[in-house]
Design an enzyme around this catalytic site. Structure first.
Site, PDB file in Angstrom:
ATOM      1  N   LYS A   1      19.259 -14.018  -3.919  1.00 43.93           N
ATOM      2  CA  LYS A   1      19.470 -15.596  -4.279  1.00 43.93           C
ATOM      3  C   LYS A   1      18.378 -16.052  -5.456  1.00 43.93           C
ATOM      4  O   LYS A   1      18.454 -17.211  -5.658  1.00 43.93           O
ATOM      5  CB  LYS A   1      18.811 -16.432  -3.037  1.00 43.93           C
ATOM      6  CG  LYS A   1      19.697 -16.383  -1.684  1.00 43.93           C
ATOM      7  CD  LYS A   1      19.294 -17.175  -0.732  1.00 43.93           C
ATOM      8  CE  LYS A   1      19.636 -16.664   0.475  1.00 43.93           C
ATOM      9  NZ  LYS A   1      18.642 -16.705   1.769  1.00 43.93           N
TER      10      LYS A   1
ATOM     11  N   HIS B   1      12.798   9.929  -8.358  1.00 46.48           N
ATOM     12  CA  HIS B   1      13.001   9.998  -6.899  1.00 46.48           C
ATOM     13  C   HIS B   1      11.979  11.007  -6.633  1.00 46.48           C
ATOM     14  O   HIS B   1      12.492  12.176  -5.925  1.00 46.48           O
ATOM     15  CB  HIS B   1      14.333  10.468  -6.627  1.00 46.48           C
ATOM     16  CG  HIS B   1      14.835  10.180  -5.140  1.00 46.48           C
ATOM     17  ND1 HIS B   1      13.950   9.693  -4.164  1.00 46.48           N
ATOM     18  CD2 HIS B   1      16.244  10.072  -4.350  1.00 46.48           C
ATOM     19  CE1 HIS B   1      14.765   9.403  -2.904  1.00 46.48           C
ATOM     20  NE2 HIS B   1      15.815   9.709  -3.155  1.00 46.48           N
TER      21      HIS B   1
ATOM     22  N   ARG C   1      13.589   1.200  -3.128  1.00 49.40           N
ATOM     23  CA  ARG C   1      14.643   1.672  -4.038  1.00 49.40           C
ATOM     24  C   ARG C   1      14.985   0.669  -4.750  1.00 49.40           C
ATOM     25  O   ARG C   1      15.592  -0.440  -4.254  1.00 49.40           O
ATOM     26  CB  ARG C   1      15.635   2.343  -3.197  1.00 49.40           C
ATOM     27  CG  ARG C   1      16.743   2.862  -4.091  1.00 49.40           C
ATOM     28  CD  ARG C   1      17.845   3.585  -3.557  1.00 49.40           C
ATOM     29  NE  ARG C   1      17.563   5.023  -3.299  1.00 49.40           N
ATOM     30  CZ  ARG C   1      18.199   6.115  -3.007  1.00 49.40           C
ATOM     31  NH1 ARG C   1      19.271   5.799  -2.843  1.00 49.40           N
ATOM     32  NH2 ARG C   1      17.577   7.253  -3.050  1.00 49.40           N
TER      33      ARG C   1
ATOM     34  N   ARG D   1      20.931   7.018   3.780  1.00 51.32           N
ATOM     35  CA  ARG D   1      20.367   8.500   4.263  1.00 51.32           C
ATOM     36  C   ARG D   1      19.025   8.373   3.792  1.00 51.32           C
ATOM     37  O   ARG D   1      18.237   8.553   4.650  1.00 51.32           O
ATOM     38  CB  ARG D   1      21.170   9.643   3.260  1.00 51.32           C
ATOM     39  CG  ARG D   1      22.575   9.548   3.153  1.00 51.32           C
ATOM     40  CD  ARG D   1      23.148  10.190   1.903  1.00 51.32           C
ATOM     41  NE  ARG D   1      22.812  11.604   2.026  1.00 51.32           N
ATOM     42  CZ  ARG D   1      23.624  12.604   2.224  1.00 51.32           C
ATOM     43  NH1 ARG D   1      24.548  12.391   2.728  1.00 51.32           N
ATOM     44  NH2 ARG D   1      22.897  13.775   2.244  1.00 51.32           N
ATOM     45  N   THR D   2      18.328   8.056   2.597  1.00 50.26           N
ATOM     46  CA  THR D   2      17.161   8.090   2.307  1.00 50.26           C
ATOM     47  C   THR D   2      16.422   6.881   2.921  1.00 50.26           C
ATOM     48  O   THR D   2      15.299   7.238   3.617  1.00 50.26           O
ATOM     49  CB  THR D   2      17.128   7.748   0.769  1.00 50.26           C
ATOM     50  OG1 THR D   2      17.659   8.401   0.249  1.00 50.26           O
ATOM     51  CG2 THR D   2      15.464   7.721   0.460  1.00 50.26           C
TER      52      THR D   2
END
Lengths: 426, 157, 311
Positions: C86, C136, C108, C58-59
């Site tokens: 990795k 946020h 994020r 969504r974000t």
């Protein structure tokens, strides 16, 4: 190379004998002597303080296994540059020093490459996993001066009780990194309080340390074994120590420089230079630790020198390893805070906390200027002003929160067995 | 300017005077009144060109957006962009892009109170209050009662 | 004032003036969303990278759409596709992106402090799309934008935030924005999930939703996460819903005009009933629309500052 030296005209502070007077100290063939030896090196220390060589009983030399962070060679050079003539190495190496073979390897390595005296410790349990007792007797033969699972903490109290009982056979003290796993939580990376809430980082509360300090008090009382609580950070720990000591329990504690110099507010920028374990806590904890130092509840100062490679610390906060270097800044921080800024103790007491107190706990024939003892001396200038510059460290590690700090107090010469291991260029 | 506009746009239909903030906006309003007194109906509003500038990142910081008031669909409208001073033409270009984001006007015209020359793009005003030649590097400031203190007028500094 | 920040990391760092600046800018961009041509050329030719080490559709979609409407080019990198899985360090990943001429990085990450870590080391602008439990910021901003738009003001509003405050970055960003703009914040939830430390910045704490519900102008419901139950912070969603869920009976006691908000995705029947989510107090869908406008504003502002003239 001469192992004889005449140290002239300094203020002699030797808490083991109560001496505090101006005079000369003589070392002949590596041991303290009553009179000057012929052909000895002459050192003029007028205006300076002559102490027994400082002992740091909490150092991570990282060998075997983590040589990228530090080696016995670089770590001991850092010790010398910090004014320490002896260090006690922690066993959380790779592999963990839980076996006489590893102890022997370390002892030999230290003999060959060590710039200062190195004393080894062995793990309490195999792999420091907290379950099975390690071969403590065999390690005692190999030369350890104490046992500790430092880095970790034995969670099972029955296992710790048996360790305490068993160590009694060898007269070895147990050094404990006091951290209760359940109340601390596996994710914790700082003190649980206002700042951990604001920063969104998991923290561990004081009680996680205090719970273990309390269990150590009870075990020490029940078994008679000396238990020493490492790197104390919480106010309640001091209270528990004080109460236990008042009843003669052989419980002791140590404080590291960062826990009296910094609070959890320092973590506001997520700078990994402030990430260590146990964490920086609040001003009220600092006040309690200083009180404990003042009233002799806490008798020992140490560094918990924990070097890491630069790239290991230059990552997002959660991924960074815990720990900071300390050998080269400790004396400066302790002088600055304990002697000058907060004036909690006087110079002889500071010296005692770095010499005779750790020596007695660990049954070392050190920390004294008595004739016949090994000729380890720290020449201290408690007024010397200097600025911490991490790029000049002898240690491989650069992870210090004190870079740029202006301090008053510095060792200016370190003498190990009559030989100058380091001195400050004028 | 009002005379010229009135005579050219006499039978145009929907006319919108789009002022470019800050001072183009009160000027557009005044023009609307002037046109009204000449018998020509027009709407007026504002078109903030900040989102359409070509010099983002060169100014060290971002000023507040000034607000756009345009009817949502400009199809079939004649839009007259109104500004106080024209120099490089970049503001006018941005204003054209902004207006085109609202629809497909029948025509876009450009009216400016003072043209000081120094064009960097091939965009010329269709209606000019006056042409001025100004020392290079000098600032030309227009003061309007709706927005500024002090005497109205055009000032060089 | 003039906007001069290349990064948006935390609302705790912004002044009230700066927050209002963003809200006003967002209001203009909401207008863009209503035009025929919903696109402006502000970031044309610039590259925005969505670096989502912690997944979120969504974000990420909201940021992507915001960037595209500003005419930027967008590259999406998620944890599984990136070399981070990795073992490449975050710093190296970001340096590589910068070498590829990324102008803005939307990050994020599960580690609090990760966006700050990058912002200090990169020329590109860094936008925090959620860092662990820390903040946020665009969610906090769109929540406050929604309140301001619907209720005409933020100052003096009584805003209840309900749920897992302890681990919530949405809660923290809301708390900072609201207290700076003069709202009264009331934190509501079980004692294990509402840290008392927030009282220090002026929030009120209440453990009984029913006590405080009728005085609230806004109820902002946080998602209750299953992991917290497993970790033993509360006994179960059933008990949570009965104590703190905004069911139809509770919703009936809301002030007239009170707003019901939720950052999504919602657990119908836990944080709130389906009827409340779809009911007259709910502005949950507005939040999504406003999120796009707020993100356009943030990208426009930070992107303008971060852009460097080619030497």
């Amino acid at each position: 190379m001469s192992h004889s030296v005449n140290i002239r005209g300094g203020r002699i502070v030797d808490p083991s004998s109560g001496r505090d007077e101006t005079g000369d100290v003589f070392i002949a063939d590596g041991k303290f002597a009553a009179s000057p030896a012929p052909g000895a090196v002459e050192i003029d220390v007028r205006g300076l303080v002559v102490c027994p060589g400082f002992i740091d009983m909490h150092v991570h030399l990282r060998e075997p296994g983590h040589g990228a962070k530090e080696t016995i060679e670089t770590g001991t050079k850092a010790a010398a540059a910090g004014g320490f003539t002896s260090v006690v190495a922690m066993p959380n190496t790779n592999p963990v020093a839980d076996h006489p073979g590893i102890i022997a390897w370390m002892e030999e390595r230290a003999a060959q490459f060590g710039a200062v005296n190195v004393f080894t410790t062995g793990a309490i349990t195999v792999g420091s996993q907290g379950e099975q007792l390690a071969p403590i007797g065999a390690m005692a033969n190999a030369g350890i001066v104490a046992v500790t699972d430092d880095g970790r903490c034995v969670q099972n109290h029955e296992v710790m009780r048996r360790a305490a009982e068993y160590c009694g056979l060898f007269g070895l003290p147990i050094l404990d990194h006091c951290q209760d796993a359940s109340t601390a939580g596996a994710e914790a990376m700082m003190h649980e309080g206002y700042w951990s809430t604001v920063l969104g980082l998991p923290g561990w509360p004081r009680m996680a340390e205090e719970i273990i300090v309390a269990r150590d008090a009870l075990l020490s009382e029940a078994t008679g074994t000396a238990i020493h609580c490492q790197h104390l950070s919480a106010a309640g720990s001091v209270r528990i120590l004080r109460e236990a000591q008042s009843r003669g329990v052989r419980l002791s504690g140590e404080v590291c420089p960062h826990h009296i110099a910094l609070t959890d507010e320092s973590l506001a920028g997520y700078d990994t230079s402030f990430k260590m374990n146990p964490p920086l806590r609040e001003q009220s904890d600092i006040d309690a630790l200083l009180e404990g130092i003042a009233d002799r509840t806490i008798g020992i100062l140490a560094t918990d020198h924990a070097p890491h490679a630069v790239y290991e610390k230059e990552v997002e906060f959660a991924a960074a390893p815990f720990g900071i270097v300390g050998l080269e800044t400790a004396v400066g921080i302790f002088c600055e805070i304990l002697l000058h800024r907060c004036r909690v103790i006087d110079l002889p007491r500071l010296v005692a906390m770095l010499t005779i107190n750790p020596a007695r706990l660990l049954n070392l024939d050190r920390g004294t200027l008595a004739a016949g003892a090994p000729g380890d001396v720290t020449i201290l200038d408690p007024q010397r002003e200097w600025t911490v510059e991490r790029e000049t460290f002898a240690s491989k590690g650069r992870n210090t929160p004190f870079h740029g700090w202006k301090l008053r107090g510095r060792a200016v010469r370190t003498i190990v067995g009559g030989r100058t291991a380091w001195h400050l260029e004028a | 300017m009002a005379d010229a506009l009135a005579s050219d746009l006499g039978g145009e239909g929907q006319i919108f005077l789009a002022g470019i903030p800050t001072r183009g906006v009160p000027l557009a309003r005044r023009l609307k009144e002037e046109l009204g007194s000449r018998g020509l109906a027009a709407e007026c509003g504002a078109v903030d060109i900040a989102m359409y500038r070509d010099d983002l990142g060169m100014r060290g910081g971002v000023a507040p957006l000034r607000g756009t008031e345009l009817p949502i669909d400009l199809d079939h409208w004649t839009v007259v962009l109104v500004d106080d001073v024209q120099q490089t033409g970049r503001t006018a270009r941005a204003a054209i892009d902004a207006v085109l984001g609202f629809g497909r006007p029948k025509r876009i015209l450009f009216a400016v109170l003072a043209d000081r020359g120094g064009r960097e793009l091939p965009i010329r005003p269709d209606y000019t209050g006056m042409e001025l030649s100004v020392r290079p590097g000098a600032k030309l400031r227009v003061r309007l009662a709706e927005v500024d203190d002090g005497e109205e007028g055009i000032f060089e500094s | 004032m003039i906007w001069t920040r290349k990064d948006l990391i935390a609302l705790s760092e912004l002044s009230a003036e700066e927050i209002v600046f963003i809200l006003d800018t967002a209001a203009e961009f909401k207008g863009v969303g209503q035009r025929r041509l919903k696109k402006v050329p502000s970031l044309r030719g610039k590259t925005l990278v969505n670096l989502f080490v912690e997944a979120s559709t969504r974000t990420r979609t909201s940021f992507e759409l915001a960037a595209v409407r500003l005419s930027a080019d967008v590259v999406n990198i998620t944890a599984t596709t990136s070399s981070l899985s990795k073992g490449e360090s975050l710093k190296d990943t970001a340096k590589n992106l910068e070498a590829l001429a990324a102008d803005l990085i939307v990050l994020r990450h599960s580690a609090a402090g990760a966006p700050q870590f990058l912002a200090e080391r990169l020329q590109a602008g860094v936008i925090n799309a959620g860092d662990g439990s820390h903040e946020h910021p665009t969610q906090g901003l769109l929540d406050v934008f929604t309140m301001r738009e619907r209720l005409g003001r933020v100052e003096g509003l009584k805003v209840g935030i309900v749920g897992d405050i302890r681990f919530s970055r949405v809660a923290r960003s809301n708390i900072w924005a609201l207290t700076k703009l003069g709202a009264e914040v009331i934190l509501i939830g079980p004692p294990t999930l509402v840290p008392r430390e927030f009282e220090r910045i002026g929030a009120r704490i209440c453990h009984r939703l029913d006590e405080v519900l009728p005085e609230l102008d806004v109820v902002n419901l946080l998602r209750i996460q299953h992991e917290r139950q497993k970790a033993g912070y509360f006994p179960g969603t059933g008990e949570y819903a009965s104590l703190f869920g905004l069911n139809a009976a509770r919703a009936a006691r809301l002030k007239a005009g009170a707003l019901v908000m939720h950052p999504g995705p919602i657990h119908r029947g836990v944080e709130l009933d389906g009827s409340v989510a779809d009911g007259p107090h709910s502005v949950i869908l507005d939040q999504v629309t406003n999120g796009l406008a707020v993100r356009m504003a943030v990208l426009y502002l930070c992107g303008s500052v971060a852009l460097k003239e080619e030497a």
